[in-house]
Design a protein around this motif. Structure first.
Motif, PDB file in Angstrom:
ATOM      1  N   GLY A  26      47.028  60.220  23.840  1.00  0.00           N
ATOM      2  CA  GLY A  26      45.914  61.418  23.729  1.00  0.00           C
ATOM      3  C   GLY A  26      46.387  62.670  23.754  1.00  0.00           C
ATOM      4  N   GLU A  27      47.510  62.976  24.232  1.00  0.00           N
ATOM      5  CA  GLU A  27      48.200  64.192  24.072  1.00  0.00           C
ATOM      6  C   GLU A  27      49.023  64.162  22.823  1.00  0.00           C
ATOM      7  OE1 GLU A  27      50.440  64.688  27.466  1.00  0.00           O
ATOM      8  OE2 GLU A  27      48.859  64.757  28.895  1.00  0.00           O
ATOM      9  N   LYS A  28      49.025  65.747  22.263  1.00  0.00           N
ATOM     10  CA  LYS A  28      49.579  65.809  21.074  1.00  0.00           C
ATOM     11  C   LYS A  28      51.282  65.955  21.041  1.00  0.00           C
ATOM     12  CE  LYS A  28      45.643  68.207  19.191  1.00  0.00           C
ATOM     13  NZ  LYS A  28      45.294  69.695  18.449  1.00  0.00           N
ATOM     14  N   GLU A  29      51.614  66.481  22.232  1.00  0.00           N
ATOM     15  CA  GLU A  29      53.054  66.730  21.999  1.00  0.00           C
ATOM     16  C   GLU A  29      53.846  65.798  23.040  1.00  0.00           C
ATOM     17  OE1 GLU A  29      54.602  68.895  20.119  1.00  0.00           O
ATOM     18  OE2 GLU A  29      52.726  69.372  19.128  1.00  0.00           O
TER      19      GLU A  29
ATOM     20  N   ASN B 132      57.364  55.719  10.905  1.00  0.00           N
ATOM     21  CA  ASN B 132      56.181  56.224  11.892  1.00  0.00           C
ATOM     22  C   ASN B 132      55.843  55.321  12.703  1.00  0.00           C
ATOM     23  OD1 ASN B 132      55.943  59.105  10.979  1.00  0.00           O
ATOM     24  ND2 ASN B 132      54.881  58.182   9.022  1.00  0.00           N
TER      25      ASN B 132
ATOM     26  N   VAL C 292      55.270  60.180  25.753  1.00  0.00           N
ATOM     27  CA  VAL C 292      53.952  60.876  25.535  1.00  0.00           C
ATOM     28  C   VAL C 292      52.904  60.396  26.157  1.00  0.00           C
ATOM     29  CG1 VAL C 292      53.436  59.702  23.333  1.00  0.00           C
ATOM     30  CG2 VAL C 292      52.712  61.920  23.663  1.00  0.00           C
TER      31      VAL C 292
END
Length: 450
Positions: free
Chosen positions: A30-33, A234, A27
């Motif tokens: 800063g990007e979500k996916e 997580n 990833v």
């Protein structure tokens, strides 16, 4: 960021964990996916991973099904050993190359980390020659060729489990459940150039759950780690705290002589005590501090006036503060005995521990001067109701007198009077600053008779 995850629900479940097999993802921060790393994932466990500093080589863990690496003694079910595998980036894509030479059906090899020069591989393994379960090892690295593994020794490894090494220059981060930590796997830090023991990173990185896979680039002010503190694994971001050390050097202001056995208290901006130490034979005491925060050093000793020195925020690894204490004879003038302010809690009249230390100096002065009589005058600032201020200041004055009596000073040598806001040191009403209000809130010790 490269990471591993069980998020691919189309994978079949691992019978041991009842979760989908791990896959490798990436990833852009800063990007979500995140996206799956194509060409590396199989239908079994893939990962964790280590990427070289030039981002052209990846070494990753994988179940050894394809290589035929199975644990011995398993009759009904073939259980694959973990091994390490090499991939290289070709035209922007990762392509599998080959297994590393240290893989074996007799032991697992996993959790890779590559040194910044790409010449040393760190990993975890239960290969023979260790201390117990899985240990941290290192070996020279030349492409897929790995040198003879070397165990990192007792300062890192225990009879329990060690894993998830991450090397940055000479600093090794790893996790273990074999040291006295907070519970489960804890993250530790070890300087490989020193013989000192590994250091637990403490809270809030470590908890009573499993905390692992910590990585932090040299010189960076943040790192990443994994934890199951929420009930599932997580990824978390850890922000570095800038650490420094303040060294207080205490001296007699008249002679320059260094003073031992001086009580030094360090407080935060709110006046909360963070630590108390006594100066050593060299007049020194040190405190670990957050270099981005301001502090106050309070020095107190019999026969000396209490001194407060502010420590400003700093980026230096250590700062030195000179504390020049004035002898008690400078406290006695023709008209009064000068003490530092006798602090009271807001809206209260009882003597605080800090106030008692200052009043104890007046006790000594009055015992050394048995004919001295003192009038205690207590003042407030101009905030609030005038009659209330007068009442509160009277209570504080009488509380101060009673404290002195409790320390052996005769009652007939003392008197107290509350002045409220009737005799301001700085007449600034109605627009007094906080500093002006502080100067108006004071206690005076008037010499009625010497």
């Amino acid at each position: 960021m490269y990471f591993v995850s069980t998020r691919n629900k189309s994978n079949k479940n691992d019978k041991w964990s009842n979760q989908p097999y791990l896959d490798i993802y990436k990833v852009n921060l800063g990007e979500k996916e995140p996206t799956e790393v194509k060409g590396l994932n199989t239908k079994y466990h893939d990962g964790p991973v280590a990427v070289s500093s030039d981002a052209t080589m990846m070494i990753f863990s994988r179940d050894g099904h394809k290589q035929g690496l199975y644990k011995e003694g398993q009759k009904r079910v073939k259980v694959a050993q973990q091994g390490l595998y090499l991939a290289k980036k070709v035209e922007g894509k990762w392509e599998y190359v080959k297994p590393l030479s240290i893989n074996s059906s007799n032991y697992s090899v996993s959790h890779p980390s590559i040194s910044s020069d790409g010449k040393t591989l760190y990993f975890s393994s239960d290969m023979p020659g260790g201390f117990g379960d899985t240990d941290i090892w290192k070996a020279s690295l030349d492409g897929a060729t790995v040198g003879t593994p070397e165990n990192l020794g007792a300062s890192v490894n225990t009879p329990a489990k060690e894993g998830f090494p991450s090397i940055e220059e000479d600093i090794l981060y790893f996790s273990t459940n074999g040291m006295q930590g907070l519970g489960g796997f804890d993250v530790y830090k070890k300087d490989l150039t020193k013989t000192s023991a590994a250091v637990n990173l403490g809270r809030p990185v470590n908890t009573n759950k499993d905390d692992f896979s910590f990585s932090m680039k040299a010189g960076a002010d943040f790192g990443y780690f994994a934890s199951n503190r929420s009930g599932v694994d997580n990824i978390y971001k850890a922000l570095a705290i800038c650490k420094s050390e303040v060294i207080a050097v205490v001296k007699n202001s008249e002679t320059g002589k260094k003073l031992s056995e001086v009580v030094i208290t360090i407080t935060d901006a709110m006046g909360n005590t963070l630590g108390t130490e006594s100066s050593d034979v060299n007049g020194e005491v040190s405190f670990a501090i957050n270099c981005e925060t301001a502090y106050m050093l309070v020095a107190s000793a019999d026969s000396y006036k209490t001194l407060e020195v502010q420590v400003s925020p700093t980026t230096a690894s250590s700062v030195e503060e000179e504390l020049l204490l004035s002898p008690v004879n400078e406290m006695i003038t023709e008209k009064e005995v000068k003490l530092d302010n006798i602090y009271f809690e807001f809206d209260k009249s009882f003597i605080t521990e800090r106030g008692s230390k200052e009043l104890d100096k007046l006790v000594k002065i009055m015992k050394d001067n048995p004919s001295m009589h003192i009038l205690v005058k207590s003042h407030t600032d101009s905030k609030g109701n005038a009659s209330y201020n007068l009442k509160l200041s009277e209570e504080r004055a009488q509380s101060t007198v009673q404290y002195l009596i409790s320390k052996g000073i005769a009652k007939d040598r003392l008197s107290g009077k509350g002045m409220g806001s009737t005799d301001l040191k700085i007449d600034c009403t109605p627009n007094c600053t906080d500093e002006e209000n502080a100067k108006n809130r004071r206690s005076e010790f008037i010499i009625v008779k010497k």
